[in-house]
Design an enzyme around this catalytic site. Sequence first.
Site, mmCIF file in Angstrom:
data_model
loop_
_atom_site.group_PDB
_atom_site.id
_atom_site.type_symbol
_atom_site.label_atom_id
_atom_site.label_comp_id
_atom_site.label_asym_id
_atom_site.label_seq_id
_atom_site.Cartn_x
_atom_site.Cartn_y
_atom_site.Cartn_z
ATOM 1 N N SER A 17 0.804 -1.223 0.000
ATOM 2 C CA SER A 17 0.000 0.000 0.000
ATOM 3 C C SER A 17 0.842 1.281 0.000
ATOM 4 O O SER A 17 0.485 2.233 -0.702
ATOM 5 C CB SER A 17 -0.972 -0.008 1.184
ATOM 6 O OG SER A 17 -1.914 -1.045 1.005
ATOM 7 N N LYS A 66 -10.171 -5.238 10.719
ATOM 8 C CA LYS A 66 -11.226 -4.518 9.995
ATOM 9 C C LYS A 66 -12.532 -4.378 10.796
ATOM 10 O O LYS A 66 -13.221 -3.376 10.669
ATOM 11 C CB LYS A 66 -11.493 -5.182 8.643
ATOM 12 C CG LYS A 66 -10.315 -5.012 7.673
ATOM 13 C CD LYS A 66 -10.590 -5.627 6.314
ATOM 14 C CE LYS A 66 -9.363 -5.457 5.414
ATOM 15 N NZ LYS A 66 -9.600 -5.993 4.055
ATOM 16 N N ASN A 87 -12.144 -1.078 5.916
ATOM 17 C CA ASN A 87 -10.733 -1.110 5.502
ATOM 18 C C ASN A 87 -10.173 0.305 5.410
ATOM 19 O O ASN A 87 -9.026 0.485 5.031
ATOM 20 C CB ASN A 87 -10.563 -1.834 4.156
ATOM 21 C CG ASN A 87 -11.010 -0.988 2.984
ATOM 22 O OD1 ASN A 87 -11.861 -0.114 3.132
ATOM 23 N ND2 ASN A 87 -10.436 -1.238 1.823
ATOM 24 N N ASP A 102 -13.213 -2.398 -0.266
ATOM 25 C CA ASP A 102 -12.795 -3.695 -0.823
ATOM 26 C C ASP A 102 -13.755 -4.183 -1.906
ATOM 27 O O ASP A 102 -13.329 -4.692 -2.946
ATOM 28 C CB ASP A 102 -12.710 -4.749 0.292
ATOM 29 C CG ASP A 102 -11.489 -4.564 1.173
ATOM 30 O OD1 ASP A 102 -10.462 -4.062 0.680
ATOM 31 O OD2 ASP A 102 -11.561 -4.927 2.359
ATOM 32 N N GLY A 127 -14.772 -18.885 1.382
ATOM 33 C CA GLY A 127 -14.443 -18.186 2.622
ATOM 34 C C GLY A 127 -15.653 -17.460 3.161
ATOM 35 O O GLY A 127 -16.526 -17.010 2.401
ATOM 36 N N ALA A 128 -15.730 -17.351 4.474
ATOM 37 C CA ALA A 128 -16.877 -16.699 5.107
ATOM 38 C C ALA A 128 -16.422 -15.719 6.179
ATOM 39 O O ALA A 128 -17.158 -15.411 7.111
ATOM 40 C CB ALA A 128 -17.813 -17.753 5.697
ATOM 41 N N GLY A 130 -14.209 -11.873 7.022
ATOM 42 C CA GLY A 130 -14.416 -10.471 6.681
ATOM 43 C C GLY A 130 -14.176 -10.172 5.213
ATOM 44 O O GLY A 130 -14.903 -9.372 4.605
ATOM 45 N N TYR A 215 -2.287 -11.525 -3.065
ATOM 46 C CA TYR A 215 -1.463 -11.078 -4.185
ATOM 47 C C TYR A 215 0.003 -11.321 -3.865
ATOM 48 O O TYR A 215 0.372 -11.506 -2.711
ATOM 49 C CB TYR A 215 -1.704 -9.592 -4.482
ATOM 50 C CG TYR A 215 -1.354 -8.677 -3.322
ATOM 51 C CD1 TYR A 215 -2.303 -8.354 -2.359
ATOM 52 C CD2 TYR A 215 -0.064 -8.158 -3.179
ATOM 53 C CE1 TYR A 215 -1.977 -7.538 -1.290
ATOM 54 C CE2 TYR A 215 0.257 -7.339 -2.104
ATOM 55 C CZ TYR A 215 -0.699 -7.029 -1.166
ATOM 56 O OH TYR A 215 -0.378 -6.224 -0.105
HETATM 57 P P1 ATR Z 1 -10.596 -12.466 6.710
HETATM 58 O O1 ATR Z 1 -10.977 -11.162 7.308
HETATM 59 O O2 ATR Z 1 -9.307 -12.469 5.973
HETATM 60 O O3 ATR Z 1 -11.682 -13.075 5.899
HETATM 61 P P2 ATR Z 1 -11.169 -14.349 8.828
HETATM 62 O O4 ATR Z 1 -12.415 -13.663 9.234
HETATM 63 O O5 ATR Z 1 -10.242 -14.879 9.870
HETATM 64 O O6 ATR Z 1 -10.248 -13.391 7.961
HETATM 65 O O7 ATR Z 1 -11.543 -15.490 7.814
HETATM 66 C C1 ATR Z 1 -10.591 -16.345 7.264
HETATM 67 C C2 ATR Z 1 -11.286 -17.235 6.228
HETATM 68 O O8 ATR Z 1 -10.313 -18.104 5.635
HETATM 69 C C3 ATR Z 1 -12.340 -18.116 6.817
HETATM 70 O O9 ATR Z 1 -13.313 -18.343 5.830
HETATM 71 C C4 ATR Z 1 -11.559 -19.399 7.124
HETATM 72 O O10 ATR Z 1 -12.356 -20.554 7.207
HETATM 73 P P3 ATR Z 1 -13.075 -20.930 8.626
HETATM 74 O O11 ATR Z 1 -14.207 -19.960 8.803
HETATM 75 O O12 ATR Z 1 -13.558 -22.321 8.428
HETATM 76 O O13 ATR Z 1 -12.008 -20.784 9.675
HETATM 77 C C5 ATR Z 1 -10.702 -19.446 5.899
HETATM 78 N N1 ATR Z 1 -9.485 -20.251 6.040
HETATM 79 C C6 ATR Z 1 -8.361 -19.910 6.710
HETATM 80 N N2 ATR Z 1 -7.422 -20.865 6.588
HETATM 81 C C7 ATR Z 1 -7.969 -21.843 5.809
HETATM 82 C C8 ATR Z 1 -7.506 -23.101 5.317
HETATM 83 N N3 ATR Z 1 -6.289 -23.560 5.596
HETATM 84 N N4 ATR Z 1 -8.353 -23.827 4.548
HETATM 85 C C9 ATR Z 1 -9.595 -23.380 4.268
HETATM 86 N N5 ATR Z 1 -10.086 -22.202 4.703
HETATM 87 C C10 ATR Z 1 -9.282 -21.446 5.470
#
Ligand code: ATR
Length: 265
Positions: A17, A66, A87, A102, A127-128, A130, A215
């Site tokens: 950044s 965040k 963000n 974002d 992913g679920a 933030g 990235y």
């Molecule tokens: P962010 O703000 O980056 O989304 P977060 O809220 O900690 O950070 O979420 C991380 C995401 O990456 C989640 O969806 C997590 O899956 P879980 O909810 O099951 O924990 C996912 N994640 C992290 N490491 C992972 C891995 N090795 N394999 C699959 N999913 C992963």
Amino acid sequence: MTLRFAVIGNPVAHSRSPQIHAAFGAQTGLAVDYTRLEAPLDAFLATARQFFADGGSGLSVTVPFKAEALAMAGSATLRAQLAGAANTLALRDGELLADNTDGIGLLRDLTENLGITLGGRRILLLGAGGASRGVIAPLLAEQPEALFIANRNGDRAAALAAHFADARVDGGGFEEIEGSWDLLINATSAGLSDSDLPLVPECFADDALAYEMVYGHETPFMTLARSLGARTVDGLGMLVEQAAEQFYLWRGVRPETAPVIAAVR
Ligand code: ATR
């Protein structure tokens, strides 16, 4: 007077950044003082407050702060509220405003830089957390046919999908993914730890685009997608686009992104 900005996160040492905002400053002729600020994991609030008390004008906020950034602000844009995360923090008339750029950053990269049409397409969002939550509303605004949120913890994805209460949106575990998808977006942090995602080849439509939000390095998601013939893109374009929107919020000028994406790459 040169206004002061920083990216706050943990870790933050490898953030691009500062380079991006310096390039925007050079391009627009606006002086930019933009540094990296590593906050202790348990002291985001104190670190951010000190930055503004010392005369700072704005912060880019990255992992894992965040949600805390949104909570500390006196007011928040609708898109930050929908994302449940900020963000961007900007000092406005002595009060902190939280924003989230974002989603618009991802959207601009997809539609303007990559020329992708999202209307009528099937989007698989991995992913679920933030990062995922922040892009759902902007993606839905483009009228995709369907959006499935898949997550290691399937309940978390189902809850996130339910939160949007939209017939096109569903969520669950990776094993619940059905059919093939035109656009696969990796919003998990698995790429940061080089972990594999349990995706079966059938998930990828013939002309699928695999978008990795991480990235700077090839992730297992990108390697898998490429081995299956999908077009792959990393998150650098999104990073520059979200930064451009921040710059606009802070300075009232929208910089050109294409030369900055090329320069950073
Ligand atoms: P962010 O703000 O980056 O989304 P977060 O809220 O900690 O950070 O979420 C991380 C995401 O990456 C989640 O969806 C997590 O899956 P879980 O909810 O099951 O924990 C996912 N994640 C992290 N490491 C992972 C891995 N090795 N394999 C699959 N999913 C992963």
